[in-house]
Design an enzyme around this catalytic site. Structure first.
Site, PDB file in Angstrom:
ATOM      1  CB  SER A   7      -0.905   0.015   1.235  1.00  0.00           C
ATOM      2  OG  SER A   7      -1.533   1.275   1.366  1.00  0.00           O
ATOM      3  CG  HIS A  32      -4.125  -1.523  -1.620  1.00  0.00           C
ATOM      4  ND1 HIS A  32      -5.203  -2.302  -1.996  1.00  0.00           N
ATOM      5  CD2 HIS A  32      -4.588  -0.682  -0.652  1.00  0.00           C
ATOM      6  CE1 HIS A  32      -6.261  -1.959  -1.290  1.00  0.00           C
ATOM      7  NE2 HIS A  32      -5.920  -0.971  -0.469  1.00  0.00           N
ATOM      8  CG  ASP A  34      -5.217   2.606   0.849  1.00  0.00           C
ATOM      9  OD1 ASP A  34      -6.169   1.837   0.678  1.00  0.00           O
ATOM     10  OD2 ASP A  34      -4.164   2.268   1.410  1.00  0.00           O
ATOM     11  CG  MET A  36      -8.141   7.424   2.293  1.00  0.00           C
ATOM     12  SD  MET A  36      -7.204   7.395   3.843  1.00  0.00           S
ATOM     13  CE  MET A  36      -6.422   5.782   3.732  1.00  0.00           C
ATOM     14  CG  HIS A  65      -9.385   0.482  -0.732  1.00  0.00           C
ATOM     15  ND1 HIS A  65      -8.840   0.187   0.499  1.00  0.00           N
ATOM     16  CD2 HIS A  65     -10.734   0.514  -0.552  1.00  0.00           C
ATOM     17  CE1 HIS A  65      -9.820   0.049   1.385  1.00  0.00           C
ATOM     18  NE2 HIS A  65     -10.972   0.247   0.776  1.00  0.00           N
ATOM     19  CG  MET A  67     -11.146   3.500   1.798  1.00  0.00           C
ATOM     20  SD  MET A  67      -9.837   3.349   3.029  1.00  0.00           S
ATOM     21  CE  MET A  67      -8.415   3.471   1.948  1.00  0.00           C
ATOM     22  CG  MET A 136     -11.499  -2.494   5.089  1.00  0.00           C
ATOM     23  SD  MET A 136      -9.953  -2.130   4.240  1.00  0.00           S
ATOM     24  CE  MET A 136      -9.105  -1.114   5.465  1.00  0.00           C
ATOM     25  CG  ASP A 174      -5.832  -2.644   3.445  1.00  0.00           C
ATOM     26  OD1 ASP A 174      -4.816  -2.482   4.137  1.00  0.00           O
ATOM     27  OD2 ASP A 174      -6.338  -1.745   2.746  1.00  0.00           O
TER      28      ASP A 174
END
Length: 218
Positions: A7, A32, A34, A36, A65, A67, A136, A174
């Protein structure tokens, strides 16, 4: 054989290209990413322009991913930026079935993320639209958190459920996974491991990834 998805949330954002090349040379299977928004989770990270820039320097699978709230508005942007897999949260959309179909219709794989307190039965009516299920093992938003022990049983339960349905969908986990617990996570049924700080903060990234990839060996 398990796959390792470092990540970049734990990478050096001032030197992302270098860190991406390091994990690529170290044998990472995917990256990965992330994303956000400061609303769905209490943190803000990167957007599609950064993903597009990174796409130019590596051929690794981009595991994006989301979020974020209103994921539907940004799916096309991340596909155009180079995403290969887009994972969304069950809680982030009122119409998760339509959102998963939207992702697949853009020609990329669709994943569904389950927060620690989200029951696995939310996948029941969207199984045909899933290419991956992300469990998660920390509450999303920040790197470096500790693995929540109750998640071991959740992984096992999901694996048993999929087997009972004779369905093969990769399980990704994760949060808080390092060399000290990756073997147990894999024994429970995880096939794709996301790890951030345990990789990027290690003394030797290549050795850490190599050891992680051997975690499911007897």
């Amino acid at each position: 054989m398990i796959k390792i998805a470092p990540s970049i949330l734990s990478a050096n954002f001032a030197n992302l290209v270098s860190d991406v090349r390091i994990i690529e040379e170290a044998g990472a299977d995917m990256i990965h990413i992330d994303v956000m928004d400061g609303h769905f989770v209490p943190n803000i990270t990167i957007g599609a322009p950064v993903v597009k820039s990174l796409r130019k320097v590596t051929d690794l699978t981009f595991d994006v991913h989301l979020m974020i709230e209103n994921s539907e508005q940004y799916v096309k942007d991340f596909v155009k930026a180079g995403a290969n897999i887009i994972t969304v949260h069950a809680e982030a959309s009122k119409h998760i079935h339509r959102l998963l179909q939207m992702i697949r219709n853009e020609g990329v794989k669709a994943g569904l993320a389950l927060n620690p307190a989200t029951p696995i039965n939310v996948i029941e009516h969207v199984l045909d639209d899933l290419d991956m299920i992300l469990i998660m093992s920390v509450n999303p938003g920040f790197g470096g958190q500790k693995f929540i022990p109750s998640i071991y049983n959740k992984i096992s339960s999901l694996k048993e459920y999929l087997q009972s349905m004779d369905i093969t969908i990769p399980i990704q986990v994760d949060g808080g996974i390092g060399l000290d617990n990756i073997k147990q996570v894999c024994e429970c049924g995880a096939e794709i491991i996301v790890s951030g700080s345990a990789i990027f903060n290690s003394d030797n990234v290549k050795d850490t990834i190599r050891l992680m990839k051997k975690a499911d060996e007897d």
